[in-house]
Design a protein around this motif. Structure first.
Motif, PDB file in Angstrom:
ATOM      1  N   VAL A  57       1.444  10.585  -9.382  1.00 22.93           N
ATOM      2  CA  VAL A  57       1.904   9.864 -10.577  1.00 22.93           C
ATOM      3  C   VAL A  57       3.160   9.085 -10.251  1.00 22.93           C
ATOM      4  CG1 VAL A  57       0.889  11.508 -12.207  1.00 22.93           C
ATOM      5  CG2 VAL A  57       3.227  11.868 -11.369  1.00 22.93           C
ATOM      6  N   ALA A  58       3.459   8.120 -11.084  1.00 22.85           N
ATOM      7  CA  ALA A  58       4.704   7.368 -10.945  1.00 22.85           C
ATOM      8  C   ALA A  58       5.877   8.259 -11.343  1.00 22.85           C
ATOM      9  CB  ALA A  58       4.659   6.130 -11.835  1.00 22.85           C
ATOM     10  N   PRO A  59       7.055   8.006 -10.799  1.00 17.22           N
ATOM     11  CA  PRO A  59       8.234   8.803 -11.163  1.00 17.22           C
ATOM     12  C   PRO A  59       8.443   8.852 -12.676  1.00 17.22           C
ATOM     13  CG  PRO A  59       8.738   7.362  -9.313  1.00 17.22           C
ATOM     14  CD  PRO A  59       7.366   6.979  -9.792  1.00 17.22           C
ATOM     15  N   GLY A  60       8.688  10.048 -13.164  1.00 17.40           N
ATOM     16  CA  GLY A  60       8.918  10.219 -14.597  1.00 17.40           C
ATOM     17  C   GLY A  60       7.668  10.473 -15.413  1.00 17.40           C
ATOM     18  N   ASN A  61       6.510  10.435 -14.756  1.00 18.05           N
ATOM     19  CA  ASN A  61       5.249  10.620 -15.479  1.00 18.05           C
ATOM     20  C   ASN A  61       4.591  11.966 -15.221  1.00 18.05           C
ATOM     21  OD1 ASN A  61       5.507   8.113 -16.584  1.00 18.05           O
ATOM     22  ND2 ASN A  61       4.049   7.105 -15.242  1.00 18.05           N
ATOM     23  N   HIS A  68      -0.628   3.184  -9.578  1.00 18.73           N
ATOM     24  CA  HIS A  68       0.701   2.614  -9.809  1.00 18.73           C
ATOM     25  C   HIS A  68       1.303   2.184  -8.473  1.00 18.73           C
ATOM     26  CE1 HIS A  68       5.018   2.604 -10.867  1.00 18.73           C
ATOM     27  NE2 HIS A  68       4.609   2.385 -12.107  1.00 18.73           N
ATOM     28  N   TYR A  69       2.141   1.159  -8.513  1.00 21.35           N
ATOM     29  CA  TYR A  69       2.712   0.663  -7.251  1.00 21.35           C
ATOM     30  C   TYR A  69       3.513   1.735  -6.517  1.00 21.35           C
ATOM     31  CZ  TYR A  69       7.303   0.124  -9.506  1.00 21.35           C
ATOM     32  OH  TYR A  69       8.498   0.362 -10.138  1.00 21.35           O
ATOM     33  N   ALA A  70       4.114   2.676  -7.260  1.00 19.89           N
ATOM     34  CA  ALA A  70       4.872   3.747  -6.609  1.00 19.89           C
ATOM     35  C   ALA A  70       3.948   4.669  -5.824  1.00 19.89           C
ATOM     36  CB  ALA A  70       5.661   4.543  -7.644  1.00 19.89           C
ATOM     37  N   VAL A  71       2.749   4.881  -6.337  1.00 19.53           N
ATOM     38  CA  VAL A  71       1.746   5.672  -5.621  1.00 19.53           C
ATOM     39  C   VAL A  71       1.287   4.923  -4.381  1.00 19.53           C
ATOM     40  CG1 VAL A  71      -0.588   6.656  -5.750  1.00 19.53           C
ATOM     41  CG2 VAL A  71       0.993   6.905  -7.683  1.00 19.53           C
ATOM     42  N   ASN A  72       1.073   3.625  -4.528  1.00 14.18           N
ATOM     43  CA  ASN A  72       0.661   2.811  -3.375  1.00 14.18           C
ATOM     44  C   ASN A  72       1.720   2.826  -2.274  1.00 14.18           C
ATOM     45  OD1 ASN A  72      -1.816   2.046  -4.426  1.00 14.18           O
ATOM     46  ND2 ASN A  72      -1.021   0.204  -5.400  1.00 14.18           N
ATOM     47  N   ARG A  73       2.974   2.804  -2.668  1.00 11.63           N
ATOM     48  CA  ARG A  73       4.046   2.871  -1.666  1.00 11.63           C
ATOM     49  C   ARG A  73       3.936   4.160  -0.862  1.00 11.63           C
ATOM     50  NH1 ARG A  73       8.825  -0.293  -2.356  1.00 11.63           N
ATOM     51  NH2 ARG A  73       9.966   1.401  -1.359  1.00 11.63           N
ATOM     52  N   PHE A  74       3.678   5.262  -1.558  1.00 10.58           N
ATOM     53  CA  PHE A  74       3.550   6.565  -0.897  1.00 10.58           C
ATOM     54  C   PHE A  74       2.348   6.574   0.050  1.00 10.58           C
ATOM     55  CE2 PHE A  74       1.823  10.954  -1.003  1.00 10.58           C
ATOM     56  CZ  PHE A  74       2.861  11.593  -0.338  1.00 10.58           C
ATOM     57  N   LEU A  75       1.236   5.997  -0.373  1.00  8.43           N
ATOM     58  CA  LEU A  75       0.047   5.961   0.476  1.00  8.43           C
ATOM     59  C   LEU A  75       0.290   5.114   1.723  1.00  8.43           C
ATOM     60  CD1 LEU A  75      -2.805   5.600  -2.199  1.00  8.43           C
ATOM     61  CD2 LEU A  75      -1.894   7.685  -1.150  1.00  8.43           C
ATOM     62  N   MET A  76       1.028   4.015   1.563  1.00 11.14           N
ATOM     63  CA  MET A  76       1.327   3.169   2.718  1.00 11.14           C
ATOM     64  C   MET A  76       2.243   3.879   3.714  1.00 11.14           C
ATOM     65  SD  MET A  76       1.550  -0.759   1.330  1.00 11.14           S
ATOM     66  CE  MET A  76       1.933  -0.543  -0.412  1.00 11.14           C
ATOM     67  N   GLU A  77       3.108   4.738   3.202  1.00  6.16           N
ATOM     68  CA  GLU A  77       3.963   5.527   4.096  1.00  6.16           C
ATOM     69  C   GLU A  77       3.113   6.432   4.995  1.00  6.16           C
ATOM     70  OE1 GLU A  77       6.631   7.596   1.541  1.00  6.16           O
ATOM     71  OE2 GLU A  77       7.699   5.766   0.917  1.00  6.16           O
ATOM     72  N   GLN A  78       1.999   6.908   4.480  1.00  5.41           N
ATOM     73  CA  GLN A  78       1.106   7.751   5.285  1.00  5.41           C
ATOM     74  C   GLN A  78       0.446   6.925   6.390  1.00  5.41           C
ATOM     75  OE1 GLN A  78       1.626  10.903   4.278  1.00  5.41           O
ATOM     76  NE2 GLN A  78       2.782   9.845   2.671  1.00  5.41           N
ATOM     77  N   LEU A  79       0.175   5.664   6.084  1.00  2.00           N
ATOM     78  CA  LEU A  79      -0.477   4.794   7.069  1.00  2.00           C
ATOM     79  C   LEU A  79       0.455   4.442   8.225  1.00  2.00           C
ATOM     80  CD1 LEU A  79      -2.491   2.501   4.648  1.00  2.00           C
ATOM     81  CD2 LEU A  79      -3.435   4.143   6.292  1.00  2.00           C
ATOM     82  N   GLU A  80       1.747   4.691   8.059  1.00  7.18           N
ATOM     83  CA  GLU A  80       2.658   4.504   9.185  1.00  7.18           C
ATOM     84  C   GLU A  80       2.287   5.454  10.328  1.00  7.18           C
ATOM     85  OE1 GLU A  80       6.865   4.149   8.598  1.00  7.18           O
ATOM     86  OE2 GLU A  80       6.608   3.558   6.496  1.00  7.18           O
ATOM     87  N   LEU A  81       1.692   6.595   9.985  1.00  8.90           N
ATOM     88  CA  LEU A  81       1.290   7.571  10.999  1.00  8.90           C
ATOM     89  C   LEU A  81      -0.178   7.465  11.390  1.00  8.90           C
ATOM     90  CD1 LEU A  81       3.093  10.919  10.022  1.00  8.90           C
ATOM     91  CD2 LEU A  81       3.539   9.462  11.993  1.00  8.90           C
ATOM     92  N   VAL A  82      -1.043   7.146  10.443  1.00  6.95           N
ATOM     93  CA  VAL A  82      -2.485   7.212  10.725  1.00  6.95           C
ATOM     94  C   VAL A  82      -3.181   5.865  10.642  1.00  6.95           C
ATOM     95  CG1 VAL A  82      -2.617   9.598   9.934  1.00  6.95           C
ATOM     96  CG2 VAL A  82      -3.085   7.749   8.315  1.00  6.95           C
ATOM     97  N   GLY A  83      -2.429   4.788  10.401  1.00  5.30           N
ATOM     98  CA  GLY A  83      -3.048   3.479  10.249  1.00  5.30           C
ATOM     99  C   GLY A  83      -3.544   2.903  11.569  1.00  5.30           C
ATOM    100  N   SER A  84      -4.592   2.104  11.482  1.00  7.14           N
ATOM    101  CA  SER A  84      -5.164   1.416  12.644  1.00  7.14           C
ATOM    102  C   SER A  84      -5.447  -0.026  12.234  1.00  7.14           C
ATOM    103  CB  SER A  84      -6.459   2.101  13.081  1.00  7.14           C
ATOM    104  OG  SER A  84      -7.474   1.913  12.098  1.00  7.14           O
ATOM    105  N   ASN A  85      -6.123  -0.760  13.090  1.00  6.63           N
ATOM    106  CA  ASN A  85      -6.490  -2.137  12.750  1.00  6.63           C
ATOM    107  C   ASN A  85      -7.296  -2.219  11.457  1.00  6.63           C
ATOM    108  OD1 ASN A  85      -5.260  -3.759  14.685  1.00  6.63           O
ATOM    109  ND2 ASN A  85      -6.885  -3.447  16.184  1.00  6.63           N
ATOM    110  N   GLU A  86      -8.017  -1.152  11.155  1.00 10.33           N
ATOM    111  CA  GLU A  86      -8.817  -1.148   9.926  1.00 10.33           C
ATOM    112  C   GLU A  86      -7.936  -1.308   8.688  1.00 10.33           C
ATOM    113  OE1 GLU A  86     -12.408   1.516   7.866  1.00 10.33           O
ATOM    114  OE2 GLU A  86     -11.606   2.041   9.842  1.00 10.33           O
TER     115      GLU A  86
END
Length: 198
Positions: free
Chosen positions: A72-76, A118-136
């Motif tokens: 959830v977004a912060p505060g929700n 929510h964009y805050a959730v997307n930010r968190f998911l992108m942080e995970q891709l810093e470790l597991v992201g590939s060309n895909e």
């Protein structure tokens, strides 16, 4: 013949209903199992932690989606357990020999980024891709460059992926104006990647 056709029609409808019900039950069951598993986090020791994450990853894409749906977004609301689980899964699938799990997990994260979180959730998911992201992940991450709240995590993820495609995505973002919102972030990433701009 007419009676036989009617009976066949009823049988087909019943089979279709049963398949739909099985799918619904399976999805519900996965959500319940995921909720039960993350309630044990943080685990008492390393072995128990590994066991929990092995069970979570065994739930497949539906299990990862169940976790993302808890964010959830912060505060929700309180999504501490879900965030703890996702952070742990990211590290778990990054271990040696877990390439197939990592690819499945990455695809699930990318599906999440293409949902309506929510964009805050997307930010968190992108942080995970810093470790597991590939060309895909590059085409999906590129869509977030230049946007007010997601530019920085998208650029950071591309910097971590650090492939030719990731570099090209950042260069193109500058050349087509997508990086104008926060150009310093893109330029720094390219500098970190030792990319020379013409």
């Amino acid at each position: 013949t007419y009676i036989l056709l009617v009976l066949l029609g009823i049988g087909c409808a019943s089979t279709e209903d049963a398949v739909q019900q099985d799918h619904a039950v399976s999805s519900t069951g996965s959500n319940e199992r995921v909720t039960e598993l993350i309630s044990t986090l943080p685990a008492r020791n390393h072995d128990e932690t590994q066991w929990v994450f092995s069970k979570l990853i065994a739930e497949g894409p539906s299990g990862v989606k169940a976790l993302m749906d808890m964010l959830v977004a912060p505060g929700n609301g309180n999504d501490t357990q879900a965030r703890l689980a996702i952070n742990g899964l990211t590290k778990f699938v990054s271990r040696s020999g877990a390439e197939s799990e990592q690819r499945m997990y990455e695809r699930a994260l990318l599906d999440g980024l293409q949902s309506d979180y929510h964009y805050a959730v997307n930010r968190f998911l992108m942080e995970q891709l810093e470790l597991v992201g590939s060309n895909e992940a590059v085409p999906v991450l590129s869509t977030f460059i230049g946007k007010q709240y997601t530019n920085e995590p998208a650029v950071h993820a591309l910097r971590s992926i650090h492939t030719g495609q990731a570099e090209q995505a950042l260069v193109e973002a500058l050349s087509n104006g997508k990086g104008d919102n926060q150009p310093a972030v893109v330029l720094k990433a390219l500098g970190d990647m030792e990319v020379t701009l013409a």
